[in-house]
Design a protein around this motif. Structure first.
Motif, PDB file in Angstrom:
ATOM      1  N   LEU A 152       0.837  -1.143  -0.078  1.00 30.83           N
ATOM      2  CA  LEU A 152       0.126  -0.069  -0.012  1.00 30.83           C
ATOM      3  C   LEU A 152       0.766   1.455   0.031  1.00 30.83           C
ATOM      4  O   LEU A 152       2.047   1.484   0.455  1.00 30.83           O
ATOM      5  CB  LEU A 152      -0.919  -0.070   1.057  1.00 30.83           C
ATOM      6  CG  LEU A 152      -1.789  -1.139   1.489  1.00 30.83           C
ATOM      7  CD1 LEU A 152      -2.838  -0.908   2.658  1.00 30.83           C
ATOM      8  CD2 LEU A 152      -2.773  -1.013   0.210  1.00 30.83           C
ATOM      9  N   PRO A 153       0.320   2.449  -0.554  1.00 28.34           N
ATOM     10  CA  PRO A 153       1.213   3.474  -0.720  1.00 28.34           C
ATOM     11  C   PRO A 153       1.359   3.953   0.950  1.00 28.34           C
ATOM     12  O   PRO A 153       0.457   3.732   1.737  1.00 28.34           O
ATOM     13  CB  PRO A 153       0.360   4.516  -1.508  1.00 28.34           C
ATOM     14  CG  PRO A 153      -1.032   3.847  -1.368  1.00 28.34           C
ATOM     15  CD  PRO A 153      -1.030   2.605  -1.124  1.00 28.34           C
ATOM     16  N   ASP A 154       2.460   4.881   1.126  1.00 30.51           N
ATOM     17  CA  ASP A 154       2.757   5.319   2.280  1.00 30.51           C
ATOM     18  C   ASP A 154       1.435   6.393   2.797  1.00 30.51           C
ATOM     19  O   ASP A 154       1.029   7.226   1.795  1.00 30.51           O
ATOM     20  CB  ASP A 154       3.970   6.074   2.426  1.00 30.51           C
ATOM     21  CG  ASP A 154       5.121   5.037   2.262  1.00 30.51           C
ATOM     22  OD1 ASP A 154       4.785   3.850   2.679  1.00 30.51           O
ATOM     23  OD2 ASP A 154       6.381   5.648   1.798  1.00 30.51           O
ATOM     24  N   THR A 155       1.196   6.372   4.157  1.00 31.36           N
ATOM     25  CA  THR A 155       0.245   7.290   4.676  1.00 31.36           C
ATOM     26  C   THR A 155       0.879   8.832   4.621  1.00 31.36           C
ATOM     27  O   THR A 155       1.940   8.952   5.391  1.00 31.36           O
ATOM     28  CB  THR A 155       0.021   6.996   6.019  1.00 31.36           C
ATOM     29  OG1 THR A 155      -0.786   5.769   5.800  1.00 31.36           O
ATOM     30  CG2 THR A 155      -1.125   7.813   6.643  1.00 31.36           C
ATOM     31  N   GLY A 156       0.284   9.702   4.264  1.00 32.85           N
ATOM     32  CA  GLY A 156       0.851  11.286   4.167  1.00 32.85           C
ATOM     33  C   GLY A 156       0.721  11.692   5.704  1.00 32.85           C
ATOM     34  O   GLY A 156      -0.113  11.114   6.289  1.00 32.85           O
ATOM     35  N   SER A 157       1.263  13.035   5.528  1.00 30.21           N
ATOM     36  CA  SER A 157       0.965  13.735   7.062  1.00 30.21           C
ATOM     37  C   SER A 157      -0.040  14.655   7.061  1.00 30.21           C
ATOM     38  O   SER A 157      -0.141  15.521   6.456  1.00 30.21           O
ATOM     39  CB  SER A 157       2.167  14.585   7.042  1.00 30.21           C
ATOM     40  OG  SER A 157       2.038  15.387   8.440  1.00 30.21           O
ATOM     41  N   ASP A 158      -1.441  13.813   7.566  1.00 33.67           N
ATOM     42  CA  ASP A 158      -2.683  14.419   7.530  1.00 33.67           C
ATOM     43  C   ASP A 158      -3.046  14.747   9.107  1.00 33.67           C
ATOM     44  O   ASP A 158      -2.988  13.981  10.069  1.00 33.67           O
ATOM     45  CB  ASP A 158      -3.529  13.607   6.916  1.00 33.67           C
ATOM     46  CG  ASP A 158      -4.996  14.231   6.611  1.00 33.67           C
ATOM     47  OD1 ASP A 158      -5.349  15.367   7.388  1.00 33.67           O
ATOM     48  OD2 ASP A 158      -5.901  13.776   5.817  1.00 33.67           O
ATOM     49  N   PRO A 159      -3.366  16.054   9.328  1.00 30.59           N
ATOM     50  CA  PRO A 159      -3.300  16.535  10.639  1.00 30.59           C
ATOM     51  C   PRO A 159      -5.041  15.915  11.303  1.00 30.59           C
ATOM     52  O   PRO A 159      -5.027  15.590  12.456  1.00 30.59           O
ATOM     53  CB  PRO A 159      -3.631  18.023  10.762  1.00 30.59           C
ATOM     54  CG  PRO A 159      -4.124  18.337   9.090  1.00 30.59           C
ATOM     55  CD  PRO A 159      -3.292  17.271   8.495  1.00 30.59           C
ATOM     56  N   TYR A 160      -5.757  15.238  10.456  1.00 31.46           N
ATOM     57  CA  TYR A 160      -6.984  14.809  10.836  1.00 31.46           C
ATOM     58  C   TYR A 160      -6.868  13.180  10.937  1.00 31.46           C
ATOM     59  O   TYR A 160      -7.513  12.327  11.122  1.00 31.46           O
ATOM     60  CB  TYR A 160      -8.000  14.903   9.924  1.00 31.46           C
ATOM     61  CG  TYR A 160      -8.544  16.441  10.232  1.00 31.46           C
ATOM     62  CD1 TYR A 160      -9.151  16.921  11.460  1.00 31.46           C
ATOM     63  CD2 TYR A 160      -8.126  17.369   9.330  1.00 31.46           C
ATOM     64  CE1 TYR A 160      -9.463  18.130  11.568  1.00 31.46           C
ATOM     65  CE2 TYR A 160      -8.419  18.834   9.442  1.00 31.46           C
ATOM     66  CZ  TYR A 160      -9.243  19.152  10.581  1.00 31.46           C
ATOM     67  OH  TYR A 160      -9.419  20.531  10.700  1.00 31.46           O
ATOM     68  N   GLY A 161      -5.506  12.903  10.416  1.00 28.67           N
ATOM     69  CA  GLY A 161      -5.043  11.214  10.616  1.00 28.67           C
ATOM     70  C   GLY A 161      -5.958  10.328   9.319  1.00 28.67           C
ATOM     71  O   GLY A 161      -6.242   9.243   9.595  1.00 28.67           O
ATOM     72  N   THR A 162      -6.414  10.979   8.301  1.00 29.48           N
ATOM     73  CA  THR A 162      -6.914  10.285   7.269  1.00 29.48           C
ATOM     74  C   THR A 162      -5.720   9.980   6.151  1.00 29.48           C
ATOM     75  O   THR A 162      -5.028  11.033   5.535  1.00 29.48           O
ATOM     76  CB  THR A 162      -7.855  11.109   6.756  1.00 29.48           C
ATOM     77  OG1 THR A 162      -8.886  11.677   7.598  1.00 29.48           O
ATOM     78  CG2 THR A 162      -8.816  10.324   5.621  1.00 29.48           C
TER      79      THR A 162
ATOM     80  N   PRO B  72     -10.110  23.843  15.371  1.00 27.07           N
ATOM     81  CA  PRO B  72      -9.746  23.471  14.035  1.00 27.07           C
ATOM     82  C   PRO B  72      -8.027  23.205  14.139  1.00 27.07           C
ATOM     83  O   PRO B  72      -7.593  23.596  15.368  1.00 27.07           O
ATOM     84  CB  PRO B  72      -9.944  24.760  13.328  1.00 27.07           C
ATOM     85  CG  PRO B  72      -9.930  25.642  14.367  1.00 27.07           C
ATOM     86  CD  PRO B  72     -10.652  25.180  15.680  1.00 27.07           C
ATOM     87  N   VAL B  73      -7.619  23.080  12.995  1.00 27.03           N
ATOM     88  CA  VAL B  73      -6.103  22.965  13.080  1.00 27.03           C
ATOM     89  C   VAL B  73      -5.403  24.061  12.877  1.00 27.03           C
ATOM     90  O   VAL B  73      -5.934  24.850  12.152  1.00 27.03           O
ATOM     91  CB  VAL B  73      -5.508  21.998  11.496  1.00 27.03           C
ATOM     92  CG1 VAL B  73      -4.038  22.018  11.524  1.00 27.03           C
ATOM     93  CG2 VAL B  73      -6.298  20.610  11.844  1.00 27.03           C
ATOM     94  N   PRO B  74      -4.411  24.405  13.807  1.00 28.47           N
ATOM     95  CA  PRO B  74      -3.887  25.885  13.987  1.00 28.47           C
ATOM     96  C   PRO B  74      -3.300  26.146  12.412  1.00 28.47           C
ATOM     97  O   PRO B  74      -2.715  25.160  11.772  1.00 28.47           O
ATOM     98  CB  PRO B  74      -2.711  25.584  15.041  1.00 28.47           C
ATOM     99  CG  PRO B  74      -3.369  24.428  15.698  1.00 28.47           C
ATOM    100  CD  PRO B  74      -3.820  23.532  14.579  1.00 28.47           C
ATOM    101  N   GLY B  75      -3.220  27.392  12.084  1.00 27.75           N
ATOM    102  CA  GLY B  75      -2.903  27.795  10.668  1.00 27.75           C
ATOM    103  C   GLY B  75      -1.339  28.199  10.836  1.00 27.75           C
ATOM    104  O   GLY B  75      -0.684  27.827  12.002  1.00 27.75           O
ATOM    105  N   ASP B  76      -0.812  28.711  10.193  1.00 30.56           N
ATOM    106  CA  ASP B  76       0.735  29.219  10.094  1.00 30.56           C
ATOM    107  C   ASP B  76       0.912  30.636  10.337  1.00 30.56           C
ATOM    108  O   ASP B  76       1.892  31.203   9.711  1.00 30.56           O
ATOM    109  CB  ASP B  76       1.416  28.758   8.734  1.00 30.56           C
ATOM    110  CG  ASP B  76       1.473  27.263   8.532  1.00 30.56           C
ATOM    111  OD1 ASP B  76       1.463  26.579   9.552  1.00 30.56           O
ATOM    112  OD2 ASP B  76       1.443  26.731   7.576  1.00 30.56           O
TER     113      ASP B  76
END
Length: 275
Positions: free
Chosen positions: A23-33, A248-252
């Motif tokens: 399977l493809p590697d899991t990307g860095s998703d802040p919601y864990g999807t 929400p996920v913090p912005g930059d």
């Protein structure tokens, strides 16, 4: 590389004749999807689907509640819907610094809850005299004494010192105290002619703006749940509770300097919130 290219059909896995699929590697998703590569056709279908859902959501949020095609309401558990402006003007009256005189209907109780959330999250709550004035303006008369007693135990001189204030709740010289609550949306979960339960989703600011502050201004997200009753011609709070989130996920965004934050608090006033 497609998923099919990763299959090793010849020889199988471990000589067993089975097929191994990587399977493809899991990307860095802040919601864990997990993220999976999509073909252009699948992406097009997804975009079209999102647009359709967005149009449907806008139509639902702006529909007329008096439209006979709308779903009937339940006086005990109203249907929930995203907060949308009603077009009605906000209240004009105030009790002290707190808006008052809300309409005796669902929109009125939502407006009351939003404005009361602002009052409960204000800097006035850290000053005994101002706090009691706020409570008398927004709490049901039969519950004021109980609220005062409980909050006197919470807003102690020790508590004020722990967040960087003087014992009386004032800010030290050279610092600006920031305590603000901004309602993001409201939701009625129970409603009858003379009582209602309303949830208010909020963002808040709290801290001391100033050079070398040990408690700088930070942002938080929380939901306040209020039970209100119709008393003396206005909506008043009977019970009140609070829980964290949704967050929400913090912005930059770059954090502002102490001077910028202090100046913003002094120059930008608050709002009267109406449903």
């Amino acid at each position: 590389m497609s998923l099919g290219d990763e299959q090793e059909a010849s020889g199988g896995y471990g000589g067993t004749g089975q097929t191994r699929t990587r399977l493809p590697d899991t990307g860095s998703d802040p919601y864990g999807t997990p993220r999976r590569p999509r073909s252009s056709s699948r992406s097009l279908v997804t975009v079209v689907g999102v647009v359709v859902l967005l149009i449907a959501a806008i139509a639902f949020a702006n529909r007329d509640d008096d439209d006979p095609s709308s779903t009937g309401t339940n006086t005990n558990k109203p249907e929930t819907a995203a907060t949308a402006p009603s077009g009605k003007r906000p209240v004009q009256a105030k009790t002290g610094s707190t808006p008052s005189g809300f309409a005796h209907d669902q929109q009125g109780v939502e407006s009351a809850a939003a404005n009361y959330a602002v009052a409960l999250g204000s800097a006035d709550m850290f000053d005994k005299v101002k706090r009691d004035a706020v409570l008398r303006a927004i709490i049901a008369p039969s519950r004021v004494a109980g609220f005062e007693a409980r909050l006197d135990k919470a807003y102690t001189p020790e508590f004020n010192k722990n967040i960087g204030l003087n014992e009386d709740g004032s800010a030290p010289d050279g610092f600006t105290f920031v305590s603000r609550t901004s309602p993001i949306g409201t939701k009625i979960t129970e409603y009858s002619a003379d009582s209602a339960t309303v949830e208010v989703w909020c963002s808040g600011l709290l801290g001391l703006a100033g050079e070398n502050s040990t408690t700088p201004v930070t942002n938080s997200w929380f939901t306040i749940t209020m039970q209100l009753e119709w008393a003396n011609g206005d909506w008043k709070i009977v019970t009140h509770s609070q829980e964290d989130g949704p967050t929400p996920v913090p912005g930059d965004d770059r954090a502002s300097s102490a001077d910028e934050m202090a100046k913003a608090v002094e120059e930008y006033g608050g709002f009267t919130y109406a449903r």
